[in-house]
Scaffold this active site. Sequence first.
Site, mmCIF file in Angstrom:
data_model
loop_
_atom_site.group_PDB
_atom_site.id
_atom_site.type_symbol
_atom_site.label_atom_id
_atom_site.label_comp_id
_atom_site.label_asym_id
_atom_site.label_seq_id
_atom_site.Cartn_x
_atom_site.Cartn_y
_atom_site.Cartn_z
ATOM 1 N N GLY A 70 0.838 -1.196 0.000
ATOM 2 C CA GLY A 70 0.000 0.000 0.000
ATOM 3 C C GLY A 70 0.863 1.233 0.000
ATOM 4 O O GLY A 70 2.062 1.158 0.310
ATOM 5 N N CYS A 97 5.346 -6.132 1.653
ATOM 6 C CA CYS A 97 5.689 -4.699 1.612
ATOM 7 C C CYS A 97 4.996 -3.955 2.759
ATOM 8 O O CYS A 97 5.318 -4.181 3.918
ATOM 9 C CB CYS A 97 5.347 -4.141 0.235
ATOM 10 N N TYR A 98 4.012 -3.106 2.472
ATOM 11 C CA TYR A 98 3.322 -2.407 3.565
ATOM 12 C C TYR A 98 2.741 -3.420 4.551
ATOM 13 O O TYR A 98 2.766 -3.215 5.766
ATOM 14 C CB TYR A 98 2.197 -1.531 2.998
ATOM 15 N N HIS A 184 8.032 -7.718 -3.721
ATOM 16 C CA HIS A 184 6.745 -8.116 -4.309
ATOM 17 C C HIS A 184 6.871 -9.450 -5.055
ATOM 18 O O HIS A 184 7.424 -9.477 -6.159
ATOM 19 C CB HIS A 184 6.252 -7.024 -5.268
ATOM 20 N N GLU A 186 4.473 -11.037 -6.387
ATOM 21 C CA GLU A 186 3.412 -11.170 -7.384
ATOM 22 C C GLU A 186 3.794 -10.635 -8.763
ATOM 23 O O GLU A 186 3.140 -10.954 -9.749
ATOM 24 C CB GLU A 186 2.133 -10.461 -6.881
ATOM 25 N N SER A 238 -22.715 -8.128 -26.569
ATOM 26 C CA SER A 238 -22.090 -6.930 -27.124
ATOM 27 C C SER A 238 -21.030 -7.279 -28.149
ATOM 28 O O SER A 238 -20.460 -6.400 -28.786
ATOM 29 C CB SER A 238 -21.430 -6.152 -25.987
ATOM 30 N N GLY A 239 -20.725 -8.566 -28.267
ATOM 31 C CA GLY A 239 -19.611 -8.947 -29.129
ATOM 32 C C GLY A 239 -18.343 -9.119 -28.317
ATOM 33 O O GLY A 239 -17.341 -9.630 -28.807
ATOM 34 N N GLY A 240 -18.368 -8.708 -27.068
ATOM 35 C CA GLY A 240 -17.197 -8.822 -26.211
ATOM 36 C C GLY A 240 -17.132 -10.172 -25.510
ATOM 37 O O GLY A 240 -18.078 -10.955 -25.551
ATOM 38 N N VAL A 241 -15.976 -10.404 -24.861
ATOM 39 C CA VAL A 241 -15.741 -11.694 -24.207
ATOM 40 C C VAL A 241 -16.700 -11.911 -23.037
ATOM 41 O O VAL A 241 -17.271 -12.991 -22.885
ATOM 42 C CB VAL A 241 -14.310 -11.745 -23.615
ATOM 43 N N ASP A 242 -16.872 -10.890 -22.204
ATOM 44 C CA ASP A 242 -17.608 -11.092 -20.955
ATOM 45 C C ASP A 242 -19.060 -11.482 -21.203
ATOM 46 O O ASP A 242 -19.566 -12.442 -20.624
ATOM 47 C CB ASP A 242 -17.562 -9.821 -20.092
ATOM 48 N N SER A 243 -19.724 -10.744 -22.083
ATOM 49 C CA SER A 243 -21.131 -11.073 -22.323
ATOM 50 C C SER A 243 -21.244 -12.396 -23.069
ATOM 51 O O SER A 243 -22.177 -13.172 -22.851
ATOM 52 C CB SER A 243 -21.842 -9.942 -23.067
ATOM 53 N N LYS A 384 -10.458 -11.545 -15.711
ATOM 54 C CA LYS A 384 -10.576 -11.612 -17.178
ATOM 55 C C LYS A 384 -9.892 -12.855 -17.764
ATOM 56 O O LYS A 384 -10.457 -13.519 -18.635
ATOM 57 C CB LYS A 384 -9.937 -10.352 -17.771
#
Length: 528
Positions: A70, A97-98, A184, A186, A238-243, A384
Amino acid sequence: MTKRDMSHSGKTSSRAADERVLILDFGSQYAQLIARRVREQHVYCEIVRHDITAEQVRRHHPAGLILSGGPSSVYDANAPRCDAEMFRLGIPVLGICYGMQLACEILGGKVESAPAREYGRAHCTITDTTDLFAGIPGEMDVWMSHGDQVARVHDDFVPLARTRTCPITAVRHRRMPVYCIQFHPEVTHTPLGGTILHNFLTLICGCAGKWRLGEFAQETIGLLRERVGAGRVICGLSGGVDSSVTAALLYQALGSRLSCILVDNGLLRKDEEASVISEFSNHFQTDLHVVKAEQRFLDALRGIRDPQEKRKRIGHAFIDCFKEEAAKIGDAKFLAQGTLYPDVIESGAAPDGPAATIKLHHNVGGLPDELGFELIEPLRDLFKDEVRRLGSELGLPDDLVWRHPFPGPGLAVRCLGEVTHERLAVLREADAICVAEIKAAGLYRQTSQAFAVLLPVQSVGVMGDARTYEDAVAIRCVNTDDFMTADWTRLPYEVLAQISTRIINEVKGVNRVCYDISSKPPATIEWE
Ligand code: XMP
């Protein structure tokens, strides 16, 4: 009233919850990255507010806790803290870290401003390879990003690692399962970070790594059937991945009781509508309603140049179209949305959290409560990259699964100045060439977003023997982890040359191509 069913999320995670890890967010830009790294080890995890109480933590039965980094200093008056009782629950803790500085301070140590702010690669000497650093060689590179460091620890701590400028780089408590690291693990710049997290999760927390997307899908499908019963769900595409992944998951659960609505607003990318229709009416055979609404959107946008006004008008037109079509479907009680975990975190899980100020609001395309549906968000526990993997498992084609994100207001916010059918046609062609060439160079998956922007600028050129005075197109290509910050992609000159040559030769009305070399911030990814 639309009901946002939080219990759905809790339920989908129930089995994975055997091995749930909680990440306490102290405002780190990397909190989501930590979560993704944990899930990559097949351990389910959630990001929670830093001020969650020890009692609340106990009720979650987590296998482990991670305290994120943080931007604050632990000695600041209003620095975010955590419930000190947390350390006495017997649940393994990893402070990063923090998170390290806070744990060490709470447990009797002292944190001070470092003589020099350390940012970047550091060489770390490991002095103890018992558990956290098991299998790690004596020396390794790590990524540091800190202004403070732990100057002194309580006698109960055992040192595990040091760097030249940070003598207390990693420690372990003698009696409590508390581990702390200043660097870090990650980020990819700590090459052995994955091993360290793996050691924490398996050797220290005792996780077996059971979290699997396939199981998540089956479990979610079961829960969706239970919840929807004999009802009907509407899903906007919508044509997107999520929908698309949301619809594919719902289709597996409900078959013909899923109705999809695609609003063709005339602002989609080239061939996008056709590919959605082919996927969802031919392959999945869903009840697909395509609303042909280009003219309606163009009418709403006539004469409008202001970006915010464009977004507002598109938002309204979208809601009207959707509402009218949904009314025709009649018996639907539920509305599905492709909300992802980052949206959930950014918009509510930690509303006053220290990271809240970097939140983005992109709600164009969102649907208002008064539509009267119950909301279903089957992807709200996923990141995602997990959604993409799930999409592949559900049988969606690569082209759809790996498609770059596309804004709700579509090409309108990439068509600077007035949006007309003709200008959109120019932009659509230029955009298709840009994407095709990046794909041909094998760079599409390595880039996060690539597209063309039509500028409201004409410039002089020469073609054959004639003088031209035509439009300019900008190419935007960025790399980013979370879309909150982004850097412009160093595309090879040959690829840029090919894009430029093809656009100027093949797209009538364009005689100049520029490459956008702005990072975000201070620029944004989209131009409007
Ligand atoms: P900016 O331009 O803010 O974009 O750097 C960050 C990411 O968000 C996408 N974006 C949107 N997505 N509705 C959306 O669904 C919107 O109104 C919208 N505006 C921007 C953008 O494409 C990028 O991925």
